[in-house]
Design an enzyme around this catalytic site. Structure first.
Site, PDB file in Angstrom:
ATOM      1  N   ASP A 123      18.918  35.195  39.365  1.00  0.00           N
ATOM      2  CA  ASP A 123      18.883  35.543  40.790  1.00  0.00           C
ATOM      3  C   ASP A 123      18.543  37.008  41.062  1.00  0.00           C
ATOM      4  O   ASP A 123      18.774  37.501  42.168  1.00  0.00           O
ATOM      5  CB  ASP A 123      20.236  35.203  41.444  1.00  0.00           C
ATOM      6  CG  ASP A 123      20.455  33.701  41.530  1.00  0.00           C
ATOM      7  OD1 ASP A 123      19.503  32.999  41.911  1.00  0.00           O
ATOM      8  OD2 ASP A 123      21.560  33.241  41.208  1.00  0.00           O
ATOM      9  N   ASP A 183      14.086  27.221  43.224  1.00  0.00           N
ATOM     10  CA  ASP A 183      14.487  28.486  43.845  1.00  0.00           C
ATOM     11  C   ASP A 183      13.999  29.706  43.040  1.00  0.00           C
ATOM     12  O   ASP A 183      13.784  30.787  43.588  1.00  0.00           O
ATOM     13  CB  ASP A 183      16.013  28.596  43.969  1.00  0.00           C
ATOM     14  CG  ASP A 183      16.726  27.275  44.185  1.00  0.00           C
ATOM     15  OD1 ASP A 183      16.171  26.239  43.819  1.00  0.00           O
ATOM     16  OD2 ASP A 183      17.849  27.288  44.693  1.00  0.00           O
TER      17      ASP A 183
END
Ligand code: GLY
Length: 399
Positions: A123, A183
């Site tokens: 992330d 993602d």
């Protein structure tokens, strides 16, 4: 035909009512239309100030609000959502040109720095590019640039040559040998920019490899996207295609579709690879023309949930998609994208979706869904919905 006096009065009154009705319909899409007793723009400013005035703490990044209790969920910098809050403050500075937002953004961003060396997550882009990346655009601060490059170096430690991808998650290792989630496309912007900033092509090359592997394996025949693809780390082959946040393995999780559209449009910006643009357009078509998409363009959290229409929406999927469509329009000049993005943005700026002025929490929009299967962050405000909403407003303004 002659009208009597009383008939004439009634006729004029009816005419007046019709005129009023038409003008109020027209105003509902105007820039400063009314929401209840205050104008839309005044309400937005009130909401923006709730972000500005939220007390700064080292490990208390506001991530979401419980739709029912109103409690704010705060997270430390290592959480995947931490960077969106400073990112929103940078975007608010760009929108308002009010230095107060810049000052607060600077302080919140500094509290993210420890993450530049956190290699335990994919992330990095969400965290460091949404905070330091947005900040660098404004300040051109050399320290920010160094932090972005260090973060990119940390992120590429997750690249596996056999698979040709960056590993997404480290949990569930017994079942998922090497999971890649859609993602993850969003983290490539950090890598593309790191090459531009450093002149070292390694980050760009890894980003392209990751995008190509995703393009090859993650999409279905109807151009919807799988959430998770699990790979074998030795032979690089696909082992399974599953979901984590969608309704089931074969369903189309709304935010996943948005990450795909945004991710491939962004990857096209840096590479000009027509295959990326074609995929972004095909998945955008899947989204925009889906029979389960409500008329206002804000999707339910999964396109295939069997309980539709009694299912919460996901405003975050709409803001990510809306922002991506403004960029897709800039590349294709296809007005369908522009019109759809404008429609979504207009519909979001109504009392249906903007939080009430009295809600004391640092968020702008309601009705996002974080994790449907876990019943977590259901139908409430979430910081990434706000971040992409502000980005969409900026992109619209730039167009
Ligand atoms: N990246 C996780 C999510 O979209 O919820």
């Amino acid at each position: 035909m002659k009208l009597k006096k009383i008939e004439l009065i009634i006729f004029i009154q009816v005419l007046l009512c019709i005129t009023l009705l038409f003008s109020s319909c027209k105003n509902s899409t105007n820039k400063n239309s009314e929401i209840g007793p205050i104008s839309r723009d005044s309400l937005l400013i009130i909401r923006y100030e709730k972000l500005l005035n939220y007390p700064v703490t080292k490990d208390g990044f506001p991530r979401s609000m419980d739709g029912k209790s109103g409690e704010v969920r705060k997270v430390p910098s290592k959480d995947w959502c931490s960077g969106f809050f400073p990112g929103s403050l940078w975007n608010l500075y760009k929108l308002t040109e009010d230095n107060a937002y810049k000052e607060k953004a600077t302080v919140w961003t500094a509290n993210m720095e420890d993450q530049k060396l956190n290699g335990g997550t994919h992330d990095m882009g969400f965290k460091m590019y949404c905070s330091y990346g947005e900040g660098y655009e404004v300040t051109k601060d050399k320290t920010y640039k160094e932090i972005i490059i260090t973060s990119a170096n940390t992120l590429i430690t997750r690249f596996n040559k056999n698979v040709g991808s960056l590993r997404s998650w480290d949990f569930n290792k017994d079942i998922w040998e090497f999971p890649v989630i859609i993602d993850n496309m969003m983290n490539l912007e950090l890598l593309f920019e790191a090459t531009k900033m450093s002149g070292d092509s390694i980050y760009h090359k890894i980003a392209v490899k990751h995008a190509n592997t995703t393009l090859k394996n993650q999409f279905r025949a109807d151009n919807s996207v799988n959430h998770v693809v699990v790979y074998d780390t030795i032979n690089g082959k696909v082992k399974m295609k599953v979901t984590h946040q969608g309704f089931n393995d074969d369903s189309s999780w709304a935010r996943g579709q948005s990450w795909a559209i945004y991710g491939f449009t962004m990857a096209y910006r840096y590479t000009k690879d027509p295959a990326y643009l074609a995929q972004a357009e095909a998945t955008a078509k899947f989204f925009m023309e889906h029979l389960n998409l409500p008329n206002d363009g804000i999707p339910y959290w999964d396109f295939n949930h069997p309980d539709i229409p009694n299912v919460p929406r996901d405003v975050s999927a709409a803001t990510i998609m809306g922002s991506a469509l403004f960029e897709l329009y800039s590349f294709t000049k296809n007005k369908t994208y522009l019109n759809f993005a404008n429609k979504v943005l207009d519909n979001l700026q109504t009392a249906n979706y903007i939080l009430d002025k009295d809600v004391e929490a640092p968020f702008i929009l309601k009705h996002s869904t974080g994790n449907g299967p876990k019943d977590d962050e259901m139908d409430g405000p979430i910081n990434y919905a706000d971040y992409y909403f502000l980005e969409a407003l900026l992109r619209k303004k730039e167009l």
